[in-house]
Structures are given as structure tokens and as C-alpha cells.
Design a protein around this motif. Structure first.
Motif, PDB file in Angstrom:
ATOM      1  N   UNK A  85      32.403  47.470  53.717  1.00  0.00           N
ATOM      2  CA  UNK A  85      31.033  47.989  53.692  1.00  0.00           C
ATOM      3  C   UNK A  85      30.199  47.319  52.598  1.00  0.00           C
ATOM      4  N   UNK A  86      30.820  46.568  51.675  1.00  0.00           N
ATOM      5  CA  UNK A  86      30.060  45.807  50.667  1.00  0.00           C
ATOM      6  C   UNK A  86      29.311  44.639  51.283  1.00  0.00           C
ATOM      7  N   UNK A  87      30.047  43.894  52.092  1.00  0.00           N
ATOM      8  CA  UNK A  87      29.532  42.634  52.625  1.00  0.00           C
ATOM      9  C   UNK A  87      29.821  42.578  54.114  1.00  0.00           C
ATOM     10  N   UNK A 111      40.113  41.093  49.011  1.00  0.00           N
ATOM     11  CA  UNK A 111      38.770  41.681  49.046  1.00  0.00           C
ATOM     12  C   UNK A 111      38.157  41.563  47.656  1.00  0.00           C
ATOM     13  N   UNK A 112      37.071  40.807  47.527  1.00  0.00           N
ATOM     14  CA  UNK A 112      36.399  40.724  46.228  1.00  0.00           C
ATOM     15  C   UNK A 112      35.441  41.897  46.050  1.00  0.00           C
ATOM     16  N   UNK A 113      35.458  42.514  44.878  1.00  0.00           N
ATOM     17  CA  UNK A 113      34.536  43.629  44.593  1.00  0.00           C
ATOM     18  C   UNK A 113      33.353  43.042  43.811  1.00  0.00           C
ATOM     19  N   UNK A 126      34.371  51.357  53.023  1.00  0.00           N
ATOM     20  CA  UNK A 126      35.075  51.294  54.292  1.00  0.00           C
ATOM     21  C   UNK A 126      35.685  49.916  54.449  1.00  0.00           C
ATOM     22  N   UNK A 127      36.948  49.905  54.827  1.00  0.00           N
ATOM     23  CA  UNK A 127      37.635  48.656  55.116  1.00  0.00           C
ATOM     24  C   UNK A 127      37.996  48.665  56.596  1.00  0.00           C
TER      25      UNK A 127
END
Ligand SMILES: [Zn+2]
Length: 308
Positions: free
Chosen positions: A55-57, A75-77, A87-88
Motif C-alpha cells: 500500500x506504500x507504492x 520490501x523497502x519502507x 497491506x501486502x
């Protein structure tokens, strides 16, 4: 039963099990510092058709890579993430096969003082050449987008520092430029003295070697598993595109090319996905303990699903 029949039966059973059973693990659900990374490991997944979307990118799909019998994705934060639900999704063959919402805990950052950068008049004029800066950005994006995923398979890369000099500016520090805009530092800086060598942080292939307006003489190296390192403001470059380098190889000299207040080395590290790449804190990758057996168990901290 002959040995040959047993072997055939064995592979039939393994094939059946692996095509219907996946186990998903996360390396962590707590992010220690901004620019952190989370590893997702899918046991028995088919890494060639599997992607992560967060849900970030939502515009970037992070591929999976084959690692010691598992499929692994990073997964980069990114900057600016505060504690919240993320959400992944795991996509296979273009379909969402698995969705999970993680409660991500990010430590509260104390509001940092904004560092004011006093740029020279030359740098001030460079920063207003928006057209050239956008052209450079587009060139770099194209080169990075054309990364061949499968250059590197095998053990996960080990990283080390690109300089023995002092770190003068950390990741994520807010800096106000002369044009009034605040930008976040998407890498770490090293002083130019006493050792001006620049060392490759890991084994990899040089994907960009050239001179850019804002970042000066620059090198980008692809290390496999979607991980890229970049080195800016160099005085000299000793490698060219397509060269393979080893961790610790001298690839250039620290300098003051591009927009700088003083000579220094800027190291950036990114996690690449289809559609973009995200800056992460290089120290997270450099201090990752990847002696291989341990590394796989580190990736197995939290089991989130037995099947999907
Ligand atoms: Zn920097």
C-alpha cells in the motif's frame, strides 16, 4: 519397486506438494529506523511469476528472487511512513493470490531540525536547470528499469562501507536548499578526508557511469536481488557500464562534482521493482548479517500464512 520408479514417485509427490502449498514468512513487522527493509520469504513459491505489491507504492511491483530453495522479495519502507496498517499483496500470474494487513510499528522520530544548505552561486544556478535535471532523472530511470533480474542468483550479497572516512550526514535528514524547498536526504554522506578512495559496497555490475548535473560524476552498481548502490560527486571514475566489480574494489575518488557545499561522497542504496525504485538506509543493508544459513533463519522470524 525399482529405484527408478521410486525416484519418479518422489518427484511427482514433491511436485504436487510444491504447487499447492506455500508458506509465507516475514523477517519483521517492526521497523527500527526509517529506510528499513522487510524480507518476505515464500517457501516453494514460483519466483518467476510472483510479485509483491504494497500500500506504500502501489505502482511498483517487487519481484521475487530464488534463494536457497525459497522465493525471497525485499520490501523497502520509504520516508514519511508512520505506524499504521500496511497491506501486502502477493500476485502470481497477474492475480492477487494473497492479501495481508500488517500492523507496522515505526519508532516516533523526534522532529528534526531542518539543516540549511548554503549552496555556492554556481550550485544555485545548477539547481534551477530543471529541464536538464529531469532529463538526467529520466536517463537514470530508463537504465535502472532495464535491469536484468537474473544476473545474480545464488547467495545473498554481502555489503561493506564505501569509505573508511567519517559519516557526516545520515539518512532521512531534512535539508532546506537555497530555493526554499525541503528535501530529505536519501543516502548517507562521508567526509572527503583522509582517504579519498571509493570502494564498491558489494559484488555487482556497473549499470551507470557518467556525469550528471545535480549529482556530478556518478556510478550506479546493481548487486542482484533488486539492490542498487549509487556513488555521487566523484572526482574520478575508474569503471564503465557493464564492468563487474567485487566488494571493496576501488571504483573512483571522492570529489565535489555536482551540487555540493563541500567535497564528500554520497552513497545511496535502493530497492528496485518493476515501475520504480525506493531509497533505503544503506546502513541497514551494510550491517545485515548474511552468513547464509543464519540469513535464511533471520528471514523466518514471523510466519504469516500456511497456504494461499
Ligand atoms: Zn548525500
Amino acid at each position: 519397486m525399482s529405484f527408478r520408479v521410486l525416484v519418479v514417485l518422489f518427484f511427482l509427490i514433491i511436485g504436487f506438494v510444491s504447487s499447492f502449498s506455500y508458506t509465507i514468512y516475514l523477517s519483521k513487522t517492526t521497523v527500527e529506523i526509517i529506510g528499513d527493509v522487510i524480507f518476505v520469504r515464500v517457501e516453494s513459491g514460483n519466483f518467476t511469476n510472483m510479485f509483491i505489491r504494497t500500500s506504500f507504492n502501489t505502482n511498483i511491483l517487487f519481484p521475487f528472487y530464488y534463494l536457497s530453495g525459497s522465493s525471497v522479495s525485499i520490501i523497502p519502507i520509504p520516508f514519511g511512513v508512520v505506524s499504521k496498517n500496511i497491506t501486502i499483496e502477493i500476485l502470481t500470474n497477474g492475480k492477487v493470490m494473497y492479501v495481508d494487513t500488517l500492523k507496522l510499528k515505526v519508532p516516533k522520530e523526534k522532529p528534526k531540525k531542518v539543516v540549511k544548505l548554503n549552496l555556492s552561486s554556481e550550485s544555485r544556478s545548477i539547481i534551477t536547470n530543471v529541464e536538464r535535471i529531469l532529463r538526467d532523472r529520466e536517463y537514470i530511470f530508463k537504465k535502472i528499469s532495464s535491469i536484468n533480474n537474473y544476473y545474480f542468483q545464488g547467495s545473498f550479497p554481502r555489503f561493506s562501507l564505501p569509505s573508511t572516512n567519517r559519516i557526516t550526514s545520515g539518512f532521512g535528514i531534512a535539508r532546506r536548499y537555497s530555493d526554499g524547498r525541503v528535501r530529505y536526504h536519501n543516502g548517507i554522506d562521508f567526509s572527503a578526508l583522509p582517504d579519498d578512495n571509493v570502494y564498491s559496497v558489494g559484488d555487482g555490475i556497473v549499470i551507470i557511469s557518467g556525469n550528471f548535473l545535480a549529482n556530478g560524476q556518478s556510478i550506479y552498481i546493481y548487486h542482484g536481488y533488486g539492490i542498487i548502490s549509487s556513488y555521487f560527486h566523484l572526482a574520478e571514475i575508474f569503471v564503465k557500464e557493464g564492468d563487474f566489480v567485487r566488494r571493496g574494489d576501488i571504483i573512483g575518488k571522492i570529489g565535489g562534482t555536482g551540487i555540493v557545499t563541500a567535497p564528500h561522497l554520497h552513497l545511496g542504496m535502493y530497492v528496485w521493482g518493476i515501475g520504480g525504485y525506493v531509497a533505503v538506509n544503506p546502513l541497514n543493508l551494510i550491517y545485515l548479517d548474511v552468513k547464509n544459513q543464519d540469513f535464511i533463519s533471520q528471514l523466518s522470524n514471523k510466519k504469516i500464512s500456511d497456504k494461499f
